[in-house]
Write a protein that holds these residues in place. Sequence first.
Motif, PDB file in Angstrom:
ATOM      1  N   GLU A 217     -44.912   1.651  64.276  1.00 17.77           N
ATOM      2  CA  GLU A 217     -44.842   2.213  65.304  1.00 17.77           C
ATOM      3  C   GLU A 217     -45.281   2.104  66.882  1.00 17.77           C
ATOM      4  N   ALA A 218     -45.956   0.318  66.308  1.00 18.05           N
ATOM      5  CA  ALA A 218     -46.059  -0.033  67.443  1.00 18.05           C
ATOM      6  C   ALA A 218     -44.805  -1.383  67.647  1.00 18.05           C
ATOM      7  N   THR A 219     -43.605  -0.451  67.553  1.00 16.96           N
ATOM      8  CA  THR A 219     -42.497  -1.497  67.775  1.00 16.96           C
ATOM      9  C   THR A 219     -41.702  -1.256  67.287  1.00 16.96           C
ATOM     10  N   PRO A 220     -40.454  -1.353  68.413  1.00 16.54           N
ATOM     11  CA  PRO A 220     -40.039  -2.369  69.411  1.00 16.54           C
ATOM     12  C   PRO A 220     -40.910  -2.008  70.754  1.00 16.54           C
ATOM     13  N   ARG A 221     -41.263  -2.850  71.313  1.00 14.40           N
ATOM     14  CA  ARG A 221     -41.886  -2.779  72.413  1.00 14.40           C
ATOM     15  C   ARG A 221     -41.549  -3.367  74.008  1.00 14.40           C
ATOM     16  N   PRO A 222     -40.108  -2.815  74.064  1.00 11.95           N
ATOM     17  CA  PRO A 222     -39.482  -3.059  75.445  1.00 11.95           C
ATOM     18  C   PRO A 222     -40.494  -3.690  76.581  1.00 11.95           C
ATOM     19  N   PHE A 223     -40.182  -4.588  76.935  1.00 10.73           N
ATOM     20  CA  PHE A 223     -40.860  -5.200  78.278  1.00 10.73           C
ATOM     21  C   PHE A 223     -42.835  -5.771  78.480  1.00 10.73           C
ATOM     22  N   ASP A 224     -42.720  -5.350  77.661  1.00  9.07           N
ATOM     23  CA  ASP A 224     -44.592  -5.491  77.248  1.00  9.07           C
ATOM     24  C   ASP A 224     -44.316  -6.993  76.662  1.00  9.07           C
ATOM     25  N   ARG A 225     -45.784  -6.684  76.865  1.00 11.40           N
ATOM     26  CA  ARG A 225     -46.367  -8.119  77.272  1.00 11.40           C
ATOM     27  C   ARG A 225     -46.041  -9.231  75.680  1.00 11.40           C
ATOM     28  N   ASP A 297     -31.060   6.033  90.924  1.00 10.65           N
ATOM     29  CA  ASP A 297     -31.753   7.135  90.806  1.00 10.65           C
ATOM     30  C   ASP A 297     -32.489   6.398  89.599  1.00 10.65           C
ATOM     31  N   TYR A 298     -31.923   6.112  88.066  1.00  9.58           N
ATOM     32  CA  TYR A 298     -32.368   5.498  87.278  1.00  9.58           C
ATOM     33  C   TYR A 298     -31.851   4.314  87.036  1.00  9.58           C
ATOM     34  N   VAL A 299     -32.491   3.715  85.842  1.00  2.00           N
ATOM     35  CA  VAL A 299     -31.451   2.655  84.691  1.00  2.00           C
ATOM     36  C   VAL A 299     -32.246   3.079  84.032  1.00  2.00           C
ATOM     37  N   ASN A 300     -31.345   3.546  82.741  1.00  2.00           N
ATOM     38  CA  ASN A 300     -31.354   3.189  81.586  1.00  2.00           C
ATOM     39  C   ASN A 300     -31.244   1.118  80.960  1.00  2.00           C
ATOM     40  N   ALA A 301     -32.259   0.853  81.341  1.00  2.00           N
ATOM     41  CA  ALA A 301     -32.001  -0.289  80.261  1.00  2.00           C
ATOM     42  C   ALA A 301     -31.322  -0.560  79.002  1.00  2.00           C
ATOM     43  N   HIS A 302     -31.534  -1.529  78.473  1.00  2.00           N
ATOM     44  CA  HIS A 302     -30.681  -2.180  77.272  1.00  2.00           C
ATOM     45  C   HIS A 302     -31.316  -2.460  76.291  1.00  2.00           C
ATOM     46  N   ALA A 303     -32.900  -2.702  77.427  1.00  2.27           N
ATOM     47  CA  ALA A 303     -33.644  -3.879  76.743  1.00  2.27           C
ATOM     48  C   ALA A 303     -34.303  -2.980  75.490  1.00  2.27           C
ATOM     49  N   THR A 304     -34.408  -4.374  74.508  1.00  2.00           N
ATOM     50  CA  THR A 304     -34.384  -4.029  73.276  1.00  2.00           C
ATOM     51  C   THR A 304     -35.699  -4.677  72.062  1.00  2.00           C
ATOM     52  N   GLY A 305     -36.604  -5.242  73.385  1.00  2.00           N
ATOM     53  CA  GLY A 305     -37.846  -6.017  72.789  1.00  2.00           C
ATOM     54  C   GLY A 305     -38.064  -7.380  72.855  1.00  2.00           C
ATOM     55  N   THR A 306     -36.966  -7.376  73.199  1.00  2.00           N
ATOM     56  CA  THR A 306     -37.119  -9.324  72.515  1.00  2.00           C
ATOM     57  C   THR A 306     -37.280  -9.647  74.068  1.00  2.00           C
ATOM     58  N   GLU A 307     -37.614 -11.073  73.352  1.00  2.14           N
ATOM     59  CA  GLU A 307     -38.942 -11.862  74.780  1.00  2.14           C
ATOM     60  C   GLU A 307     -37.448 -12.418  75.459  1.00  2.14           C
ATOM     61  N   GLN A 308     -37.143 -13.174  75.407  1.00  2.50           N
ATOM     62  CA  GLN A 308     -35.565 -13.337  76.561  1.00  2.50           C
ATOM     63  C   GLN A 308     -34.741 -12.023  76.791  1.00  2.50           C
ATOM     64  N   GLY A 309     -34.148 -11.618  76.144  1.00  2.00           N
ATOM     65  CA  GLY A 309     -33.331 -10.422  76.434  1.00  2.00           C
ATOM     66  C   GLY A 309     -33.914  -9.435  77.882  1.00  2.00           C
ATOM     67  N   ASP A 310     -35.310  -9.029  77.533  1.00  2.00           N
ATOM     68  CA  ASP A 310     -36.160  -8.594  78.043  1.00  2.00           C
ATOM     69  C   ASP A 310     -36.426  -9.072  79.544  1.00  2.00           C
ATOM     70  N   ALA A 311     -36.517  -9.614  79.582  1.00  2.00           N
ATOM     71  CA  ALA A 311     -36.825 -11.308  80.409  1.00  2.00           C
ATOM     72  C   ALA A 311     -35.822 -11.442  81.634  1.00  2.00           C
ATOM     73  N   ALA A 312     -34.349 -11.363  80.821  1.00  2.00           N
ATOM     74  CA  ALA A 312     -33.064 -11.734  81.585  1.00  2.00           C
ATOM     75  C   ALA A 312     -32.694 -10.390  81.928  1.00  2.00           C
ATOM     76  N   GLU A 313     -32.654  -9.187  81.739  1.00  4.50           N
ATOM     77  CA  GLU A 313     -32.503  -8.188  82.189  1.00  4.50           C
ATOM     78  C   GLU A 313     -33.510  -7.637  82.962  1.00  4.50           C
ATOM     79  N   SER A 314     -34.786  -8.224  83.116  1.00  8.38           N
ATOM     80  CA  SER A 314     -35.779  -7.624  84.057  1.00  8.38           C
ATOM     81  C   SER A 314     -35.886  -8.712  84.927  1.00  8.38           C
ATOM     82  N   SER A 315     -35.341  -9.454  85.461  1.00  9.59           N
ATOM     83  CA  SER A 315     -34.668 -10.718  86.332  1.00  9.59           C
ATOM     84  C   SER A 315     -33.958  -9.989  87.125  1.00  9.59           C
TER      85      SER A 315
END
Lengths: 408, 86
Positions: A217-225, A297-315
Amino acid sequence: MKRAVITGMGVVSPFGYGIGDLTAGLDTKRCSTRYIDQWASLEGLNSKVAAPLDIKPGGKIPRKYRRTMSPMSIFAAHAAEEALQSAGVDRKQVGDNPRFGCIVGHTSGSPQTLYSAYSELIKNGNYNMFAASDFFRTISHTAVLNLAQYLGITGTVMATSAACASGLQAVGAAFDLIRTGRQDMILCGGAEELHKTVTGSFDILFAASTNYNDRPEATPRPFDRDRDGLVCGEGAGILLIEELAHARARGAEIFAEVIGFHTCGNGSHISRSDPEIMQVCMETAVKAAGMNGENIDYVNAHATGTEQGDAAESSALKSIFPEGKTPVSSLKGYIGHTLGASGPIELIASLVMMRKGVIYPTLNLDNVAEDCKGVLHVQQPIEKQIHCFLKNSFAFGGINAALVCRSY
Amino acid sequence: MTESDIITAVNEVFCEEFEVPLKELTPESQIFDDLGLDSLDVVDLIVALQKKFGVQVRNDERVREVRTLQDLYDLLEVIKREQTSA
């Protein structure tokens, strides 16, 4: 150009059948990730978690149509029926109407049937044992062909195939066909079914979550450390996109208007996300909508919880929204990554947010990662009127897609 | 396999694979007209029968003459005997 509006929506998600089940799961902040017992002994598969749909497909669909349907086609059929019902469109208006089309995407043909049929074929080397229905389940446009047969659709029938961007590309293609006057109504979206080979394909690329097998229940963790990869889910999201005048003429309820879409390749790397091209994709969709970043007003991100993908989308998001005032959330923490279905399912969830005036937070985002900072991450539900939102989907192979909707 | 075993096994295929109620499976039932199968189903019927009986049916020309369940029972009895003794 004509205008395209959304007049119908239907969903099958790990939370169950229908938008009601999806909304209930989101409202109660539930994570649908489970430990999969059958995967426990699979050598080399380090990710033992997934977001399955516990309720198996029912037998409501007549056998004549169901015989060639794998779970993904059954999910698509159920979602399409809900979409038609919500649109107030009778089945008789769908069949034998050359102005009614259907576009559905997914990553591949049925992975469950591909595995079972080819395992036997390779083992025995006997083509006499290959069933005809297996062929129609494994073919790369299986969901749309089955849905079109089931509903008797004679308008444009197409499949999009771009892995995790497949479903959003289907909606974008429908948008274009409606705008150019080629069709009046199109059922469009994506569908996907879970299988060990699907999770395995991400696992071997080190993109699947492996550290939370004992705490699913603790995964996936989009954008999380502490994110460590994606979790595969299954389901379908189907929307009815309709030409505005057509919708108004029949007195249809309009959920939102689709106003911008763009899809593009990154041309740089087959599996590494490219933040610059992600930014180009989003900006082009927003510009096509006649908007700029301030209007979103809002972005529904793709962010899946992968290290590289979430960082790239955030950038990319930081570049488009430099002041970090636009709320961003990902829904993968609730329903996993439903791959080709994720775009439409999460688009529908975003339309639910628009109607309710609330933004669902990113589940399992406890500590925003350093490489994901600079974006207004939604960590608790926010009450906010959404007039215009952006939906992203990014896929392996360097395929990007972004869609802009506004309230009507 | 006895004749009764063959009938039971064939009927199981129709019930399990094609969802035909057992009560509708009479020897004189026409496979297309009465039981509702079509040409696509026949391909899958052959595969299912091959798995059930451990025989090869697909390339046997005699399968084209099958019209009723009784025809199928009879053909499978013959094929089973031929391929078991071969």
